[in-house]
Design an enzyme around this catalytic site. Structure first.
Site, PDB file in Angstrom:
ATOM      1  CB  CYS B  79      39.892  36.273  38.752  1.00 56.60           C
ATOM      2  SG  CYS B  79      40.188  35.995  36.991  1.00 56.60           S
ATOM      3  CG  HIS B 182      38.838  31.592  39.019  1.00 54.51           C
ATOM      4  ND1 HIS B 182      37.844  32.473  39.355  1.00 54.51           N
ATOM      5  CD2 HIS B 182      39.264  31.975  37.793  1.00 54.51           C
ATOM      6  CE1 HIS B 182      37.659  33.340  38.377  1.00 54.51           C
ATOM      7  NE2 HIS B 182      38.507  33.062  37.409  1.00 54.51           N
ATOM      8  CD  GLU B 184      36.439  30.925  42.324  1.00 54.03           C
ATOM      9  OE1 GLU B 184      37.513  31.198  42.891  1.00 54.03           O
ATOM     10  OE2 GLU B 184      36.038  31.524  41.311  1.00 54.03           O
TER      11      GLU B 184
END
Lengths: 252, 202
Positions: B79, B182, B184
């Protein structure tokens, strides 16, 4: 292009998921962490947790649920309810929340939106608003679960919230919430046309067509619901397949 | 050992959690000696470019990162962390980045678009890479950003996404990797990418 998002909402009280109909008459449903993992697996794009607890003991339980949820799921989730200060924001963000939504406290102290946006970025600050249509055909903002009129006009408040730094709006229509007769399309569309941030429609989903309507006609970027998912009336994957077939871009 | 650089911005716990879950040995630190020993350096980041690069300077990490990049250590920006890898950003002014990759970070034109670009968007393949070998054009990942990479160096771009413009989503030049979204928070697809990353760097 960005997909439209489907967001199950979990109202949590004393460590358990509950769902109110028109904000009263609460029924117990499930374990929040288990349910969150289930939804993430089932294709939910995001989750929202509302803490509807009152006491500080229960707030600790809730914080623990936030941590466990962050450890368990790998999609974004938003926390709402009981956030009154930047310190509350800090606690929830540290516990692993991706976004925090504020409702009544933002009405009482709009600077909270600004301060939170400066600290965490607008993308972490969600303005949640409960609205009701008045007899002049305008929409008013209410707080305290729809019991208290704020004197604010919904569209003006949405614009102001975004100007202060809110990165997303959750629009909950009090009249349609829990009634399962469809989202409030008109005000959702008006707000979506008035601000440059995503609008999440909330309150009123009863069948798949209601989702389709609010994501197209209502111009919502996402649709949130609780009971139709909790009680298994609508399966998220089937809903998304239905939406895709109707030409709505969704993540499958 | 994999180091997540803790330079005082944003929520980096989620990245740590995701990597740990995949069995990677992760240390969160800003200690230069530790970073120098790392096999891979993860630069996470949520927040504003100015604060981020300001903190890297404040903690004396700019030279450390450049030195390790040159040495061939894996550098992975996520990011805002990806944006920091580039020459320059125009977020709220004009700020120099690490300059490990060529390009500039510019704002989305918000006249027709909602900004930030927030939500799930589809990946569009530009070229093959080991990092993304099992990803397809049907995979979605989760984005949250208001600025994006503009670069003439098209070779580095593995996947883009479409949001008014072509948004570079995954980039790689040798040992330097960037992801604008992202991983994650990108469900099973994100896990897949991080698992590939693990294969690559461990």
């Amino acid at each position: 292009m960005l997909t439209k998002r489907i967001i199950p909402c979990l109202d949590v009280r004393n460590g358990r998921v509950v769902k109110g109909t028109k904000f009263t008459d609460i029924r117990d449903v499930d374990d929040p962490v288990v349910l969150a993992a289930f939804y993430a697996q089932a294709g939910a794009d995001e989750l929202v947790f509302y803490d509807i607890t009152a006491s500080s003991d229960e707030r600790e339980i809730f914080l623990d649920i936030v941590k466990k949820t962050a450890d368990t799921i790998d999609i974004p989730f938003t926390i709402g309810g009981g956030i009154r200060s930047l310190a509350d924001f800090d606690r929830l963000m540290k516990a692993g929340a991706d976004k925090v939504s504020i409702n009544s406290p933002a009405v009482n102290d709009p600077q909270l939106i600004k301060e939170a946006a400066l600290r965490y970025g607008s993308q972490c600050v969600v303005l949640s608003m409960d609205v009701k249509k008045n007899d002049k055909g305008r929409w008013d903002v209410y707080v305290k679960g729809g019991r208290e009129y704020t004197g604010l006009d919904a569209i003006e408040w949405a614009k102001r919230g975004v100007a202060l730094g809110a990165g997303e709006i959750v629009l909950n229509s009090i009249d349609t919430d829990g009634v399962k007769d469809g989202y409030a399309l008109e005000i959702t569309r008006e707000i979506s046309d008035s601000v440059r941030v995503p609008v999440i429609a909330s309150g009123g989903a009863g069948n798949m067509e209601h989702f389709y309507e609010v994501l197209t006609d209502g111009k919502a970027d996402a649709a949130l619901s609780a009971s139709v998912f909790h009680f298994g009336e609508i399966e998220i994957r089937k809903l998304k397949e239905y939406l895709k077939k109707k030409g709505v871009e969704v993540r499958l | 050992m994999i180091v997540i650089v803790d330079y005082g911005v944003g929520n980096i716990r989620n990245v740590e959690r995701a990597l740990t879950k995949l069995g990677m040995e992760v240390i969160v630190t800003r200690d230069i000696e530790m970073i120098d020993q790392a096999k891979a350096i993860i630069l996470p980041g949520v927040g504003a470019f100015r604060d981020a690069i300001g903190n890297l300077i404040k903690y004396d990490l700019v030279d450390c990162l450049k030195r390790n990049a040159e040495k061939g250590t894996w550098i992975v920006g996520i990011c805002l962390g990806m944006q920091l890898l580039y020459d320059k950003s125009y977020e709220d002014g004009e700020y120099e980045g690490l300059g490990l990759l060529r390009g500039e970070i510019v704002k989305f034109d918000d006249s027709d678009l909602k900004v930030p670009h927030m939500g799930w968007n589809r990946l569009i393949k530009q070229r093959e890479d080991e990092l993304t070998q099992d990803l397809t054009d049907q995979d979605y990942v989760y984005f949250v950003h208001s600025y994006y990479l503009k670069s003439d160096d098209k070779e580095q771009i593995i996947f883009t996404s479409s949001y008014g413009v072509d948004v570079p989503a995954i980039v790689r030049k040798d040992n330097i990797i960037g992801m604008q979204f992202h991983p994650e928070k990108s469900g099973a697809v994100g896990v897949k990418i991080l698992r590939n990353l693990k294969e690559l760097i461990v």
